[in-house]
Write a protein that holds these residues in place. Structure first.
Motif, short mmCIF file in Angstrom:
data_model
loop_
_atom_site.label_atom_id
_atom_site.label_comp_id
_atom_site.label_asym_id
_atom_site.label_seq_id
_atom_site.Cartn_x
_atom_site.Cartn_y
_atom_site.Cartn_z
N VAL A 199 3.75 -1.29 3.29
CA VAL A 199 2.56 -1.92 2.70
C VAL A 199 2.93 -2.75 1.48
O VAL A 199 2.48 -3.89 1.34
CB VAL A 199 1.51 -0.85 2.32
CG1 VAL A 199 0.30 -1.49 1.66
CG2 VAL A 199 1.08 -0.05 3.56
N ALA A 200 3.75 -2.20 0.62
CA ALA A 200 4.07 -2.86 -0.66
C ALA A 200 5.56 -2.81 -0.94
O ALA A 200 6.00 -2.24 -1.95
CB ALA A 200 3.29 -2.20 -1.79
N PRO A 201 6.39 -3.39 -0.09
CA PRO A 201 7.85 -3.31 -0.28
C PRO A 201 8.33 -3.99 -1.55
O PRO A 201 9.45 -3.72 -2.00
CB PRO A 201 8.40 -4.00 0.97
CG PRO A 201 7.31 -4.92 1.41
CD PRO A 201 6.04 -4.19 1.10
N GLY B 137 -2.97 -0.66 -6.51
CA GLY B 137 -1.68 -0.86 -5.86
C GLY B 137 -1.72 -1.63 -4.56
O GLY B 137 -0.70 -1.75 -3.88
N GLN B 138 -2.88 -2.18 -4.22
CA GLN B 138 -2.96 -2.97 -2.99
C GLN B 138 -2.36 -4.36 -3.23
O GLN B 138 -2.75 -5.05 -4.17
CB GLN B 138 -4.41 -3.12 -2.53
CG GLN B 138 -4.53 -3.94 -1.24
CD GLN B 138 -5.97 -4.08 -0.78
OE1 GLN B 138 -6.90 -3.63 -1.46
NE2 GLN B 138 -6.17 -4.70 0.37
N PRO B 139 -1.41 -4.78 -2.39
CA PRO B 139 -0.81 -6.09 -2.60
C PRO B 139 -1.65 -7.22 -2.01
O PRO B 139 -2.24 -7.10 -0.95
CB PRO B 139 0.53 -5.98 -1.86
CG PRO B 139 0.29 -4.96 -0.79
CD PRO B 139 -0.73 -4.00 -1.34
N PHE B 140 -1.70 -8.31 -2.75
CA PHE B 140 -2.31 -9.56 -2.29
C PHE B 140 -1.24 -10.63 -2.45
O PHE B 140 -0.57 -10.70 -3.47
CB PHE B 140 -3.55 -9.91 -3.12
CG PHE B 140 -4.72 -9.01 -2.89
CD1 PHE B 140 -5.77 -9.40 -2.07
CD2 PHE B 140 -4.78 -7.75 -3.48
CE1 PHE B 140 -6.86 -8.56 -1.85
CE2 PHE B 140 -5.85 -6.90 -3.27
CZ PHE B 140 -6.90 -7.31 -2.44
N THR C 266 -7.26 3.62 3.62
CA THR C 266 -6.30 2.91 4.47
C THR C 266 -4.92 3.55 4.40
O THR C 266 -4.13 3.42 5.35
CB THR C 266 -6.19 1.43 4.07
OG1 THR C 266 -5.58 1.31 2.77
CG2 THR C 266 -7.55 0.75 4.07
N LEU C 267 -4.61 4.22 3.29
CA LEU C 267 -3.31 4.87 3.15
C LEU C 267 -3.30 6.29 3.71
O LEU C 267 -2.25 6.79 4.11
CB LEU C 267 -2.90 4.91 1.67
CG LEU C 267 -2.73 3.54 0.98
CD1 LEU C 267 -2.37 3.73 -0.49
CD2 LEU C 267 -1.66 2.71 1.68
N ASP C 268 -4.45 6.93 3.73
CA ASP C 268 -4.58 8.30 4.24
C ASP C 268 -4.68 8.23 5.77
O ASP C 268 -5.76 8.36 6.35
CB ASP C 268 -5.82 8.96 3.63
CG ASP C 268 -6.05 10.37 4.14
OD1 ASP C 268 -5.10 10.98 4.69
OD2 ASP C 268 -7.19 10.87 4.00
N THR D 181 5.63 7.05 1.45
CA THR D 181 6.85 6.34 1.88
C THR D 181 6.48 5.10 2.69
O THR D 181 7.09 4.03 2.53
CB THR D 181 7.75 7.27 2.70
OG1 THR D 181 8.16 8.37 1.88
CG2 THR D 181 8.98 6.52 3.20
N ARG D 182 5.48 5.25 3.54
CA ARG D 182 5.02 4.09 4.32
C ARG D 182 4.48 3.02 3.37
O ARG D 182 4.72 1.82 3.57
CB ARG D 182 3.92 4.51 5.29
CG ARG D 182 3.24 3.33 6.00
CD ARG D 182 2.13 3.80 6.92
NE ARG D 182 1.34 2.67 7.40
CZ ARG D 182 0.28 2.17 6.78
NH1 ARG D 182 -0.14 2.71 5.64
NH2 ARG D 182 -0.37 1.13 7.28
N TYR D 183 3.76 3.44 2.34
CA TYR D 183 3.24 2.49 1.36
C TYR D 183 4.39 1.71 0.73
O TYR D 183 4.34 0.49 0.61
CB TYR D 183 2.44 3.23 0.29
CG TYR D 183 2.10 2.37 -0.90
CD1 TYR D 183 1.11 1.41 -0.83
CD2 TYR D 183 2.80 2.50 -2.12
CE1 TYR D 183 0.79 0.60 -1.92
CE2 TYR D 183 2.49 1.71 -3.21
CZ TYR D 183 1.49 0.75 -3.10
OH TYR D 183 1.20 -0.05 -4.18
#
Length: 228
Positions: free
Chosen positions: A102-104, A38-41, A81-83, A96-98
């Motif tokens: 992070v990935a809107p 789920g990490q965006p590039f 990085t998410l924790d 929610t922050r993600y």
């Protein structure tokens, strides 16, 4: 074993015109790829689609393939990085922050992606009332939404997909289990490695290539029509 998926009902309220306007108004025309975790590039238009940005980063020894250990290490690095509070869980506020920061992109529908068509059936008043006259025979037609638009695996929300016990948080053990399943899905020839040629195209990548092809076709037609 399938990964559990959470319904993304919030996405369903988006109409395509509104999504298209939001997409254009917020500069979402850039290319987007979501890693299996789920990490965006992201890449600017005209640049290579960023799948290989993730692949090269995950391929720690740069031998042209991603081993299981490299895949898991990449996934756990993103987990860390998410924790944010480093308690070993991705909790609801961190998720929610993600979604928001992070990935809107997962909260929007990319208007370039062709969605499965809903077939409308004309209502027949003479048909038996017990017979199904719903669109598509009453069968649910799954839409391509969330991270599925930009990812290699059909998971609209990769963080929630790893929440195996549905307690609204993801532990490291759950994340590891999800990562193992994701590796198995992508290692199509079962040789213990993921190579670039095993990776499918994302729906966004397919849509982009179709747009480019259509653009070239229109340009060629205009050129040969005598306007140029």
């Amino acid at each position: 074993m399938r990964l559990p998926l959470i319904s993304l009902a919030a996405f369903a309220v988006l109409t395509l015109p509104a999504a298209a306007q939001d997409y254009l108004a917020t500069g979402m025309g850039q290319q987007v790829f979501f890693s299996p975790s789920g990490q965006p590039f992201r890449a600017a238009p005209g640049k290579p689609y960023p799948t290989m940005d993730w692949f090269n980063a995950a391929d720690a020894n740069h031998d042209g393939k991603i081993s299981h250990d490299e895949f898991v290490a990449d996934a756990m690095r993103f987990f860390d990085t998410l924790d944010l509070n480093h308690d070993g869980y991705i909790n609801s506020p961190e998720n929610t922050r993600y979604e928001n920061q992070v990935a809107p992109e997962i909260q929007r529908m990319d208007p370039r992606i062709q969605q499965p068509k809903v077939i409308q059936h004309d209502y027949d008043p003479d048909m038996d009332a017990n017979q199904d006259q719903e669109p598509n025979g009453g069968k649910y037609i799954k839409q391509i939404v969330g991270a599925s638009q930009y990812g290699l695996i059909d998971e609209p929300q990769p963080i929630r997909a790893a929440d195996a016990n549905f307690d609204f948080r993801v532990s490291k053990d759950e994340w590891l289990a999800a990562s193992n399943q994701r590796f198995t899905i992508l290692d199509r020839n079962r040789d213990g490695f993921i190579t670039a040629n095993e990776l499918p195209q994302t729906p966004a990548q397919v849509a982009q290539e179709l747009d480019q092809k259509d653009g070239k076709d229109r340009k060629n037609k205009k050129k040969h029509s005598g306007f140029w």
